[in-house]
Design an enzyme around this catalytic site. Sequence first.
Site, PDB file in Angstrom:
ATOM      1  N   THR A  70       0.827  -1.206   0.000  1.00 57.42           N
ATOM      2  CA  THR A  70       0.000   0.000   0.000  1.00 57.42           C
ATOM      3  C   THR A  70       0.857   1.250   0.000  1.00 57.42           C
ATOM      4  O   THR A  70       0.623   2.180  -0.779  1.00 57.42           O
ATOM      5  CB  THR A  70      -0.967   0.003   1.199  1.00 57.42           C
ATOM      6  N   ASN A 149      -4.632  -9.848  -8.138  1.00 57.16           N
ATOM      7  CA  ASN A 149      -4.707 -10.514  -6.847  1.00 57.16           C
ATOM      8  C   ASN A 149      -5.962 -11.360  -6.668  1.00 57.16           C
ATOM      9  O   ASN A 149      -5.996 -12.247  -5.817  1.00 57.16           O
ATOM     10  CB  ASN A 149      -4.630  -9.480  -5.722  1.00 57.16           C
ATOM     11  N   SER A 198       6.189  -6.523  -1.755  1.00 58.99           N
ATOM     12  CA  SER A 198       5.786  -6.577  -0.344  1.00 58.99           C
ATOM     13  C   SER A 198       6.344  -7.824   0.323  1.00 58.99           C
ATOM     14  O   SER A 198       6.440  -8.883  -0.301  1.00 58.99           O
ATOM     15  CB  SER A 198       4.257  -6.560  -0.250  1.00 58.99           C
ATOM     16  N   CYS A 322      -8.079  -6.557   1.195  1.00 53.93           N
ATOM     17  CA  CYS A 322      -8.281  -5.117   1.411  1.00 53.93           C
ATOM     18  C   CYS A 322      -9.669  -4.662   1.015  1.00 53.93           C
ATOM     19  O   CYS A 322     -10.044  -3.517   1.259  1.00 53.93           O
ATOM     20  CB  CYS A 322      -7.236  -4.321   0.638  1.00 53.93           C
TER      21      CYS A 322
END
Length: 380
Positions: A70, A149, A198, A322
């Site tokens: 993010t 994703n 990430s 998310c």
Amino acid sequence: MIYLDNSATTHPLPEVLASYQKVADQYYANPSSVHRFGSEVERLLQHSRNQAAHLLGVDPQEVIFTSGGTEGNNMAIKGIAFMHQDRGKHLITSKIEHPSVMEAYRALESLGFEVSYIDVNRHGIVDPKKVEEAIREDTILVSIMSVNNELGTVQPIQEIGNILRKYPKLFFHVDHVQGLGKINLPIKGSGIDLCTISGHKIHGLKGTGALIVQKNVSLFPLLHGGSQEIEVRAGTENLPGTVAFVKALRLNLETQKQSLQELRSVRETLWSELTRIDEVVINSPEDGAPHIVNFSIPGYKPEVVIHDLGEKDIFISTKSACSSKQPDVSSVLKACNLDRSRTTSALRVSLSYQNTKDEILTFIDALKDTIKKLQPTMGR
């Protein structure tokens, strides 16, 4: 327990946890301190940067350590927008990006920027020609993820990158959070200017990651203060997290070399078994990333299916973690023009290199039982 929600997060490796604990305990000085202890910590930080750069095939000064996907996406998108808005305020992305990309663009729209959202086909693939058609004289940024994703769709990043080379005034950002360690994407040579990765998606720790920024790219910092992270990200560096992240990166890339075909084989077993269940419709492309399969069970509420499987210690998910608590419709599947019966009943299985075919077969048996159990009530 059978954990099949690895696109949301992964189980930290013991070696990664050990690295974090050792550094937190023994190298706790501030890297900016001028005393000898601080200098030792600074050298360890630079060693980590050098190692990450080597693993990713980039230069050390192009590695900016972050708190994860993010922050990396926001740093890239807003950093380019604010720094280069005098050259133009037009931005391009696709309709199926991660919420951390979509919401960053929506925020910029509220500040006067204009965004073109590119359509995708039924499998979520972006047509490079449509990206080029959207480019204007005032375009400064294109942002496309490497692997979706939710669907596991692999985007033609290198083809898009080659097209964008013809437009020296704009920058190309790639959200590579889901692709890292699963697909082969050389950052150098693909026309990528900024690349987000990430730690917690590759068996590292939450709150770790990196943004790769090519040397010719300048960003407007989101955080102001000290001169840390090449003067782009102020704040005392998270050295334990950084060392743990680089350890996870190295181990994950090594595992990819050794076990990618095995991971693909596990996905093929999952795919094959799902096609044998009459109530199931697969949404992912068959040639997608080796760790994600998205499918729908029309007429069944995904949350009810997930909770029933959870009672059997089997864990899968619906959409992106998310956005999983948002309204029922998957915006990604809706953008693929799938009908509402599929967009409201989608489920996602996401694998890691630790999952086995036996676990998949156990999951399939449990899913069949769940479908049979819920059928009488779901059909009313």
